[in-house]
Design an enzyme around this catalytic site. Structure first.
Site, mmCIF file in Angstrom:
data_model
loop_
_atom_site.group_PDB
_atom_site.id
_atom_site.type_symbol
_atom_site.label_atom_id
_atom_site.label_comp_id
_atom_site.label_asym_id
_atom_site.label_seq_id
_atom_site.Cartn_x
_atom_site.Cartn_y
_atom_site.Cartn_z
ATOM 1 N N GLU A 367 0.841 -1.203 0.000
ATOM 2 C CA GLU A 367 0.000 0.000 0.000
ATOM 3 C C GLU A 367 0.877 1.253 0.000
ATOM 4 O O GLU A 367 0.494 2.290 -0.537
ATOM 5 C CB GLU A 367 -0.959 0.012 1.207
ATOM 6 C CG GLU A 367 -2.103 1.004 1.035
ATOM 7 C CD GLU A 367 -3.183 0.908 2.100
ATOM 8 O OE1 GLU A 367 -2.920 1.288 3.247
ATOM 9 O OE2 GLU A 367 -4.304 0.468 1.786
ATOM 10 N N HIS A 398 5.900 -26.690 2.741
ATOM 11 C CA HIS A 398 4.972 -27.723 2.275
ATOM 12 C C HIS A 398 3.887 -27.139 1.389
ATOM 13 O O HIS A 398 2.855 -27.769 1.168
ATOM 14 C CB HIS A 398 4.350 -28.434 3.487
ATOM 15 C CG HIS A 398 5.392 -29.040 4.380
ATOM 16 N ND1 HIS A 398 5.982 -30.257 4.108
ATOM 17 C CD2 HIS A 398 5.985 -28.563 5.502
ATOM 18 C CE1 HIS A 398 6.889 -30.514 5.051
ATOM 19 N NE2 HIS A 398 6.912 -29.499 5.893
ATOM 20 N N LYS A 519 -13.804 1.974 -3.809
ATOM 21 C CA LYS A 519 -14.824 2.276 -2.783
ATOM 22 C C LYS A 519 -15.998 3.009 -3.422
ATOM 23 O O LYS A 519 -17.163 2.717 -3.126
ATOM 24 C CB LYS A 519 -14.218 3.149 -1.680
ATOM 25 C CG LYS A 519 -13.166 2.464 -0.834
ATOM 26 C CD LYS A 519 -12.627 3.433 0.232
ATOM 27 C CE LYS A 519 -11.426 2.863 0.943
ATOM 28 N NZ LYS A 519 -10.763 3.826 1.819
HETATM 29 O O1 F6P Z 1 -8.736 1.786 2.254
HETATM 30 C C1 F6P Z 1 -7.419 1.721 2.685
HETATM 31 C C2 F6P Z 1 -7.302 2.243 4.068
HETATM 32 O O2 F6P Z 1 -7.505 3.608 4.077
HETATM 33 C C3 F6P Z 1 -5.981 1.895 4.720
HETATM 34 O O3 F6P Z 1 -4.967 2.755 4.362
HETATM 35 C C4 F6P Z 1 -6.341 1.944 6.170
HETATM 36 O O4 F6P Z 1 -5.399 1.317 6.983
HETATM 37 C C5 F6P Z 1 -7.675 1.239 6.141
HETATM 38 O O5 F6P Z 1 -8.274 1.646 4.924
HETATM 39 C C6 F6P Z 1 -8.595 1.542 7.291
HETATM 40 O O6 F6P Z 1 -8.887 2.904 7.356
HETATM 41 P P1 F6P Z 1 -9.515 3.545 8.652
HETATM 42 O O7 F6P Z 1 -8.570 3.309 9.767
HETATM 43 O O8 F6P Z 1 -9.711 4.978 8.332
HETATM 44 O O9 F6P Z 1 -10.817 2.842 8.909
#
Ligand code: F6P
Length: 554
Positions: A367, A398, A519
């Site tokens: 990421e 394995h 998203k």
């Molecule tokens: O969608 C990726 C992300 O933003 C990550 O970088 C982050 O760790 C995760 O989602 C959770 O985000 P949040 O802590 O804002 O719920």
């Protein structure tokens, strides 16, 4: 906060035009047979190793020689790596696309340190937050925190995803030997609810506390799980005592940078632990996000974890690059990926307690560095982050080692093991033998991967099936023992490795724009599913939706 380093120059062009880059490109065209490198250089293992408190790193099985190492160190200089490290640690806005610092290292500064950013005493803020973590953790651990029916807490469920899940999950499982409470911690991240359903079936609502961990407090995965947990608790509490407010107050803690969103959700102000925008999600386990760790292993051990990470920060900041573990680990990763064109990297802990480390590192590295444009938006014309995955080494033997030994892909590997015996009270002698067995396998596998059996006769067809070509580059990291301190140092080592790679490639490791579009599209698709509306996407998505809708309508 001051200057924006990456805006003021063209570091990517500078690095690509440097003599070191050219030298590395030329060197990469040569073959790098590990067997021959070891045969012609008997001091290799003594030279290609480095140490930091509680850690020993052997990188002699990487496809390098002195010339490569020197060119990599020169490249680091061409990229102003020391200035970039200083910028990170001093709170410059190294996260350029979001115009903020990435100050996870401030979360583990000792109380006596000084760090003021934009007139704010960061160290004091951090210490106050840690005191709040300690206060809540202690109330739960000592049984003074009571559920809606007056009973002490037996179970804590961390609801979060990504950085709000993987860090505390990995650390609590790795340090289970330090757990000194009967309070169990559970981790729930999956959006589909199956994990939560499983956990809830086994828990008593009267004695369960949920920690809603979300930097943004807007992540749908987390909020949907939190909503289900709230419904479950309300349903159980209704027939007994307590208003909704008191149920929320006795059973929900929030950890976020967004106090208003926590309040709007129903988290009582006293149960809100806050952190700051300058803590990246995947770098957040050192913040209040580590509450489950503090509950399970106690605050003193949590502080030891922070101290171990701080020791690595100091090592990173002050050790000459030739002996600097994160710098070396990062430069070797750049060599493998950008010059030797190796597309995959695997992390292989030979210690079951580190089973969650590969997943944690998957997010940390991919990421952060899964990027193809520089800070200034220039397209990068070479490989950046490799595909990273991993597994407990002995289990992986394995499963996928076959590919490492005889497949067609070159894969770089990190072997991780603990030197001190794994020991528990019962059956300790037998466990000690198992520990030695795991260490032997760790060393044996890196040896076979490096040297194979290419030198043996392989003329017949049958022999060719038993041919190990070798030359898979690897680094072996030995922890003296798995302790909160050494684990903190190990995690910080990888955090800084990521930053070194990003600095050479001139990418921003602290944003993740690549996750946003999915998203948004999911929201539109969800609208269609929820309203049973006609789909108007691409033909494949439409057909899949139609199939789902028809099936669900039956
Ligand atoms: O969608 C990726 C992300 O933003 C990550 O970088 C982050 O760790 C995760 O989602 C959770 O985000 P949040 O802590 O804002 O719920």
């Amino acid at each position: 906060m001051q200057t924006d380093m990456a805006q003021s120059t063209h570091p990517y062009r500078q690095a690509r035009a440097s003599a070191a880059w050219q030298t590395l490109q030329d060197l990469a065209k040569r073959p790098w047979p590990l067997e021959a490198l070891f045969a012609t250089d008997t001091m290799r293992a003594e030279r290609f190793c480095a140490k930091a408190p509680s850690l020993y790193m052997d990188y002699s099985k990487q496809c390098i020689n002195d010339e490569v190492l020197q060119a990599l160190l020169d490249l680091a200089d061409s990229c102003d790596l020391q200035a970039r490290i200083d910028a990170l640690l001093s709170g410059e806005k190294v996260n350029t696309s979001e115009q903020r610092p990435a100050l996870h290292t401030a979360l583990r500064l000792p109380k006596t340190a000084n760090l003021t950013i934009a007139d704010t005493d960061v160290v004091q803020d951090v210490q106050e937050s840690l005191a709040q973590v300690e206060h809540l953790a202690t109330r739960i651990r000592e049984g003074t925190w009571r559920g809606f029916s007056g009973k002490a807490i037996t179970d804590v469920v961390n609801i979060g995803v990504g950085g709000s899940d993987l860090g505390p999950l990995m650390v609590t499982s790795a340090l289970e030997d330090w757990a000194d409470t009967d309070i169990a911690v559970h981790f729930v991240s999956n959006m589909d609810g199956s994990q939560l359903d499983n956990v809830l079936k086994r828990l008593n609502p009267e004695t369960t506390v949920f920690i809603i961990s979300s930097k943004s407090f807007s992540t749908v995965d987390t909020l949907s799980n939190a909503q289900t947990a709230r419904t479950w608790l309300f349903a159980a509490a209704k027939t007994r005592l307590g208003s909704d407010d008191s149920v929320l107050r006795r059973h929900f803690i929030g950890i976020s940078t967004h106090a208003a969103r926590m309040s709007a959700w129903g988290i009582h102000p006293e149960n809100q632990l806050k952190f700051w925008e300058w803590v990246g999600g995947r770098f957040s386990l050192w913040s209040a996000i580590g509450l489950t760790v503090a509950i399970r292993i106690g605050m003193d051990n949590f502080r030891e974890l922070l101290a171990g990470a701080h020791s690595m920060d100091t090592h990173f900041a002050t050790t000459p690059f030739a002996n600097n573990l994160p710098v070396l680990l990062g430069l070797l990763a750049v060599w493998n990926s950008s010059f030797l064109d190796i597309h995959a990297h695997t992390v292989l802990p030979y210690d079951g307690r580190l089973h969650a480390l590969p997943s944690y590192l998957t997010q940390l590295e991919m990421e952060s560095n899964g990027k193809s444009v520089t800070h200034q938006g220039q397209t990068i014309d070479h490989n950046t982050c490799p595909i990273l995955w991993g597994e407990i080494g002995s289990n992986a033997q394995h499963a996928f080692y076959q590919l490492l030994h005889q497949g067609t892909q070159q894969v770089s590997c990190d072997f991780i093991a603990c030197v001190a015996h794994y020991c528990s009270t019962a059956a300790s002698r037998s466990l000690q033998q198992q520990h030695q067995l795991a260490l032997a396998n760790c060393l044996a596998q890196s040896r076979v991967l490096a040297f194979g059996n290419a030198s043996e006769d392989k003329d017949s067809d049958a022999d060719r099936h038993k041919h190990y070509r070798g030359n898979q580059p690897s680094t072996t990291l030995l922890l003296d023992a798995l302790t909160p301190y050494s684990l903190g140092a190990l995690i910080a080592l990888y955090e800084h490795k990521v930053y070194v790679m990003a600095s050479i490639w001139d990418v921003n490791p602290f944003d993740q724009w690549g996750v946003e579009m999915g998203k948004a599209v999911a929201t539109s698709v969800y609208g269609v599913l929820a309203e049973r509306a006609p789909a108007d996407f691409d033909a494949s998505t439409n057909a899949l939706l139609q199939h789902i809708q028809q099936y669900q309508a039956q």
